[in-house]
Enzyme design. Structure first.
Site, PDB file in Angstrom:
ATOM      1  N   ARG A 191      27.476  40.946  23.568  1.00 44.12           N
ATOM      2  CA  ARG A 191      26.880  39.862  24.348  1.00 44.12           C
ATOM      3  C   ARG A 191      25.606  40.287  25.082  1.00 44.12           C
ATOM      4  NH1 ARG A 191      31.832  39.011  23.239  1.00 44.12           N
ATOM      5  NH2 ARG A 191      32.784  36.950  23.178  1.00 44.12           N
ATOM      6  N   HIS A 200      42.653  41.645  39.814  1.00 44.31           N
ATOM      7  CA  HIS A 200      41.303  41.805  40.377  1.00 44.31           C
ATOM      8  C   HIS A 200      40.260  41.151  39.470  1.00 44.31           C
ATOM      9  CE1 HIS A 200      38.190  43.548  42.852  1.00 44.31           C
ATOM     10  NE2 HIS A 200      37.639  44.125  41.801  1.00 44.31           N
ATOM     11  N   THR A 208      45.052  44.560  36.455  1.00 43.35           N
ATOM     12  CA  THR A 208      45.464  43.835  37.655  1.00 43.35           C
ATOM     13  C   THR A 208      44.774  42.476  37.726  1.00 43.35           C
ATOM     14  OG1 THR A 208      43.677  44.648  39.067  1.00 43.35           O
ATOM     15  CG2 THR A 208      45.635  46.056  38.860  1.00 43.35           C
ATOM     16  N   ALA A 266      29.713  42.480  40.989  1.00 37.23           N
ATOM     17  CA  ALA A 266      29.521  41.059  40.705  1.00 37.23           C
ATOM     18  C   ALA A 266      29.771  40.172  41.917  1.00 37.23           C
ATOM     19  CB  ALA A 266      30.423  40.632  39.540  1.00 37.23           C
ATOM     20  N   LEU A 267      30.672  40.591  42.800  1.00 31.88           N
ATOM     21  CA  LEU A 267      30.945  39.786  43.987  1.00 31.88           C
ATOM     22  C   LEU A 267      29.756  39.731  44.939  1.00 31.88           C
ATOM     23  CD1 LEU A 267      34.632  40.744  44.796  1.00 31.88           C
ATOM     24  CD2 LEU A 267      33.776  38.554  43.934  1.00 31.88           C
TER      25      LEU A 267
END
Length: 166
Positions: A129, A91, A89, A59-60
């Site tokens: 979704r 993240h 975490t 996604a980044l």
């Protein structure tokens, strides 16, 4: 609960000239990503748009790929797709916030982007979704991009003169 609320969906815009969309998808969760792409393609097709699909690792990387395409290719708009599932975490927060921020900044610079990167607590939420016959968030992202393209085309050339507007 959100499922008890009625949602209003705008009708798809129509276009006089062809529309070309780029779907940028992170297939980290392959089944989810495939369902998002299926929904996005169906909505694009319903509006008469043509679609190219590229994959990026996560996604980044989605906003970076869109930024590259915006500078180097000829697309009218973009559909950002992927899925981030909360883990143990921080993240999760970094990936959600930074991918969304990158997409938002590109949009504020004039790119027509529909953001369909799911941010969920668990895979079950993502499945619901992403389902093209259910919530169809991929289709919703494609529709958002198409609406922004229609707005941009409607306003293109509307500014005249130079200097400041009153």
């Amino acid at each position: 609960m959100a499922s008890s609320i009625t949602h209003h969906t705008l009708p798809l815009p129509s276009f006089d000239k062809p529309v070309k969309l780029l779907i940028v998808v992170s297939p980290y969760y392959k089944e989810i990503a495939d369902n998002l792409v299926t929904g996005a393609k169906a909505v694009a097709e319903a509006a008469g748009a043509t679609v190219d699909v590229i994959e990026v690792p996560g996604a980044l990387e989605v906003p970076t790929a869109i930024a590259l395409a915006e500078r180097m290719a000829k697309y009218d708009g973009y559909v950002a797709l992927g899925c981030v599932v909360r883990g143990e975490t921080t993240h999760y927060e970094t990936v959600c916030n930074d991918s969304s921020r990158g997409i938002t900044l590109l949009g504020l610079q004039g790119a027509c982007i529909g953001n369909g990167i799911l941010t969920v607590e668990n895979i079950d939420q993502a499945i619901v979704r992403a389902d093209a016959n259910g919530q169809n968030k991929g289709g919703g992202a494609a529709a958002a991009a198409l609406h922004l393209i229609a707005l941009a085309r409607g306003w293109a050339g509307a500014a005249s003169g130079i200097g400041f507007r009153a």
